[in-house]
Each structure stands twice: as C-alpha cells, then as structure tokens.
Design a protein around this motif. Structure first.
Motif, PDB file in Angstrom:
ATOM      1  N   SER A  39      -9.507  -7.221  18.822  1.00  0.00           N
ATOM      2  CA  SER A  39      -8.139  -7.458  19.096  1.00  0.00           C
ATOM      3  C   SER A  39      -7.157  -6.599  18.550  1.00  0.00           C
ATOM      4  CB  SER A  39      -7.865  -9.161  18.463  1.00  0.00           C
ATOM      5  OG  SER A  39      -7.724  -9.053  17.106  1.00  0.00           O
ATOM      6  N   VAL A  40      -5.883  -6.628  19.386  1.00  0.00           N
ATOM      7  CA  VAL A  40      -5.044  -5.572  18.591  1.00  0.00           C
ATOM      8  C   VAL A  40      -4.446  -5.945  17.554  1.00  0.00           C
ATOM      9  CG1 VAL A  40      -2.621  -5.043  19.159  1.00  0.00           C
ATOM     10  CG2 VAL A  40      -4.104  -5.158  20.801  1.00  0.00           C
ATOM     11  N   LYS A  41      -4.440  -7.309  17.014  1.00  0.00           N
ATOM     12  CA  LYS A  41      -4.228  -7.902  15.593  1.00  0.00           C
ATOM     13  C   LYS A  41      -4.976  -7.287  14.769  1.00  0.00           C
ATOM     14  CE  LYS A  41      -2.685 -12.059  13.152  1.00  0.00           C
ATOM     15  NZ  LYS A  41      -2.561 -13.423  13.375  1.00  0.00           N
ATOM     16  N   SER A  42      -6.269  -7.582  14.844  1.00  0.00           N
ATOM     17  CA  SER A  42      -7.038  -7.057  13.645  1.00  0.00           C
ATOM     18  C   SER A  42      -7.216  -5.742  13.762  1.00  0.00           C
ATOM     19  CB  SER A  42      -8.679  -7.797  14.106  1.00  0.00           C
ATOM     20  OG  SER A  42      -9.018  -7.131  15.231  1.00  0.00           O
ATOM     21  N   ALA A  43      -6.986  -5.123  14.875  1.00  0.00           N
ATOM     22  CA  ALA A  43      -7.216  -3.465  14.719  1.00  0.00           C
ATOM     23  C   ALA A  43      -5.716  -3.032  14.100  1.00  0.00           C
ATOM     24  CB  ALA A  43      -7.036  -2.924  16.151  1.00  0.00           C
ATOM     25  N   GLU A  44      -4.783  -3.493  14.224  1.00  0.00           N
ATOM     26  CA  GLU A  44      -3.340  -3.315  13.327  1.00  0.00           C
ATOM     27  C   GLU A  44      -3.610  -3.286  11.912  1.00  0.00           C
ATOM     28  OE1 GLU A  44       0.320  -4.141  16.156  1.00  0.00           O
ATOM     29  OE2 GLU A  44      -0.683  -5.835  15.414  1.00  0.00           O
ATOM     30  N   ARG A  45      -4.157  -4.671  11.569  1.00  0.00           N
ATOM     31  CA  ARG A  45      -4.568  -4.881  10.140  1.00  0.00           C
ATOM     32  C   ARG A  45      -5.638  -3.958   9.575  1.00  0.00           C
ATOM     33  NH1 ARG A  45      -6.932  -9.449  10.950  1.00  0.00           N
ATOM     34  NH2 ARG A  45      -8.994  -8.659  10.174  1.00  0.00           N
ATOM     35  N   ILE A  46      -6.552  -3.593  10.046  1.00  0.00           N
ATOM     36  CA  ILE A  46      -7.597  -2.674   9.318  1.00  0.00           C
ATOM     37  C   ILE A  46      -7.148  -1.274   9.408  1.00  0.00           C
ATOM     38  CG2 ILE A  46      -9.486  -4.284   9.835  1.00  0.00           C
ATOM     39  CD1 ILE A  46     -10.649  -2.309  11.777  1.00  0.00           C
ATOM     40  N   TRP A  47      -6.202  -1.005  10.465  1.00  0.00           N
ATOM     41  CA  TRP A  47      -5.749   0.106  10.517  1.00  0.00           C
ATOM     42  C   TRP A  47      -4.692   0.681   9.396  1.00  0.00           C
ATOM     43  CZ3 TRP A  47      -6.146   5.000  12.325  1.00  0.00           C
ATOM     44  CH2 TRP A  47      -4.907   6.010  12.661  1.00  0.00           C
ATOM     45  N   ALA A  48      -3.578  -0.588   9.232  1.00  0.00           N
ATOM     46  CA  ALA A  48      -2.743  -0.409   8.195  1.00  0.00           C
ATOM     47  C   ALA A  48      -3.661  -0.423   6.721  1.00  0.00           C
ATOM     48  CB  ALA A  48      -1.893  -1.516   8.153  1.00  0.00           C
ATOM     49  N   LYS A  49      -4.497  -1.128   6.467  1.00  0.00           N
ATOM     50  CA  LYS A  49      -5.148  -0.921   5.524  1.00  0.00           C
ATOM     51  C   LYS A  49      -5.921   0.456   5.075  1.00  0.00           C
ATOM     52  CE  LYS A  49      -8.583  -3.673   2.663  1.00  0.00           C
ATOM     53  NZ  LYS A  49      -9.589  -4.690   2.803  1.00  0.00           N
ATOM     54  N   ALA A  50      -6.438   0.813   6.273  1.00  0.00           N
ATOM     55  CA  ALA A  50      -7.256   2.198   5.853  1.00  0.00           C
ATOM     56  C   ALA A  50      -6.206   3.191   5.809  1.00  0.00           C
ATOM     57  CB  ALA A  50      -8.041   2.416   7.205  1.00  0.00           C
ATOM     58  N   LEU A  51      -5.018   3.114   6.378  1.00  0.00           N
ATOM     59  CA  LEU A  51      -4.180   4.074   6.118  1.00  0.00           C
ATOM     60  C   LEU A  51      -3.535   4.112   4.502  1.00  0.00           C
ATOM     61  CD1 LEU A  51      -1.862   4.432   9.211  1.00  0.00           C
ATOM     62  CD2 LEU A  51      -3.383   6.221   8.265  1.00  0.00           C
ATOM     63  N   ARG A  52      -3.429   2.904   4.003  1.00  0.00           N
ATOM     64  CA  ARG A  52      -2.907   2.655   2.793  1.00  0.00           C
ATOM     65  C   ARG A  52      -4.012   3.218   1.759  1.00  0.00           C
ATOM     66  NH1 ARG A  52      -1.548  -2.556   4.255  1.00  0.00           N
ATOM     67  NH2 ARG A  52      -3.267  -3.439   3.516  1.00  0.00           N
ATOM     68  N   GLN A  53      -5.231   2.936   2.086  1.00  0.00           N
ATOM     69  CA  GLN A  53      -6.411   3.495   1.156  1.00  0.00           C
ATOM     70  C   GLN A  53      -6.474   4.781   0.988  1.00  0.00           C
ATOM     71  OE1 GLN A  53      -9.732   0.985   2.495  1.00  0.00           O
ATOM     72  NE2 GLN A  53      -9.080  -0.580   1.217  1.00  0.00           N
ATOM     73  N   ASN A  54      -6.179   5.443   2.150  1.00  0.00           N
ATOM     74  CA  ASN A  54      -6.251   7.087   2.463  1.00  0.00           C
ATOM     75  C   ASN A  54      -5.227   7.490   2.381  1.00  0.00           C
ATOM     76  OD1 ASN A  54      -9.428   7.314   2.704  1.00  0.00           O
ATOM     77  ND2 ASN A  54      -8.815   5.664   4.193  1.00  0.00           N
ATOM     78  N   HIS A  55      -3.922   7.150   1.706  1.00  0.00           N
ATOM     79  CA  HIS A  55      -2.823   7.761   1.573  1.00  0.00           C
ATOM     80  C   HIS A  55      -2.096   8.303   2.976  1.00  0.00           C
ATOM     81  CE1 HIS A  55      -3.571   7.024  -2.618  1.00  0.00           C
ATOM     82  NE2 HIS A  55      -4.600   7.651  -2.580  1.00  0.00           N
ATOM     83  N   GLY A  56      -2.181   7.585   3.844  1.00  0.00           N
ATOM     84  CA  GLY A  56      -1.833   8.164   5.114  1.00  0.00           C
ATOM     85  C   GLY A  56      -2.647   9.074   6.038  1.00  0.00           C
ATOM     86  N   ASN A  57      -3.620   9.274   5.241  1.00  0.00           N
ATOM     87  CA  ASN A  57      -4.577  10.211   6.071  1.00  0.00           C
ATOM     88  C   ASN A  57      -5.408   9.580   7.248  1.00  0.00           C
ATOM     89  OD1 ASN A  57      -6.871  12.101   6.866  1.00  0.00           O
ATOM     90  ND2 ASN A  57      -6.991  13.045   4.761  1.00  0.00           N
TER      91      ASN A  57
END
Length: 98
Positions: A39-57
């Motif tokens: 879903s777009v909602k879950s994709a947005e959530r995991i994307w934001a978390k992955a970006l945070r964990q990887n310092h925007g990489n």
C-alpha cells in the motif's frame, strides 16, 4: 450540479493514485517492480524509516526495502508451503536441523 449516484459511502477527498504520484521517484520505481503488493501508506512509512536509518542515503534505503521484502517473502513461503520448500534454500528463514 447534482450527482447521478446516491450512496451512503463517504466520498474520497483525493483520487486514489494522486498519493502514489506524489511519492519519491525512486520509491515509485521500487514499488513498480516489487514482488509484493504494497500500500502507498506502508511504503511511505518504511521508506521514511529506511531513509532516517541511512541518513538520507537513497540507495541504502532501497537496499533496506529489498531486504525487508525478501524477509517477508521467505516468511510467507515457510508459513504457507513449509520449511522444505525449494525457495527457502538460501533464504534467511531457513532453519538447520538439530
């Protein structure tokens, strides 16, 4: 102007695809080739978390999405078809006999 259809359902505020269209281009491409239906909602959530964990990489975030999707697929393979399914030979969910 009156509507042709009368329904007790609430109207959506935005077109269903407009939220998808607003996603980061790399995330949209990832979703287009994803093996699971996200879903777009879950994709947005995991994307934001992955970006945070990887310092925007972005590349590291995409790798994290791939890792998460593989883990979910292996979990489902084992749960549905059992631990001896050939798809689990190299998967993270493969358990060794003790």
């Amino acid at each position: 102007m009156p509507r042709n259809v009368k329904s007790s359902l609430r109207r959506r505020r935005a077109a269903p695809m407009s939220r998808f269209d607003k996603l980061h281009p790399d995330l949209r491409r990832w979703l287009q080739r994803a093996m699971l239906s996200w879903s777009v909602k879950s994709a947005e959530r995991i994307w934001a978390k992955a970006l945070r964990q990887n310092h925007g990489n972005v590349q590291a975030a995409l790798s994290e999405l791939d890792r998460l999707e593989r883990a979910l697929m292996f979990r489902d393979i084992e749960r549905i078809w059992g631990p001896d399914h050939p798809g689990l030979i190299d998967g993270p969910a493969r358990r060794t006999a003790a």
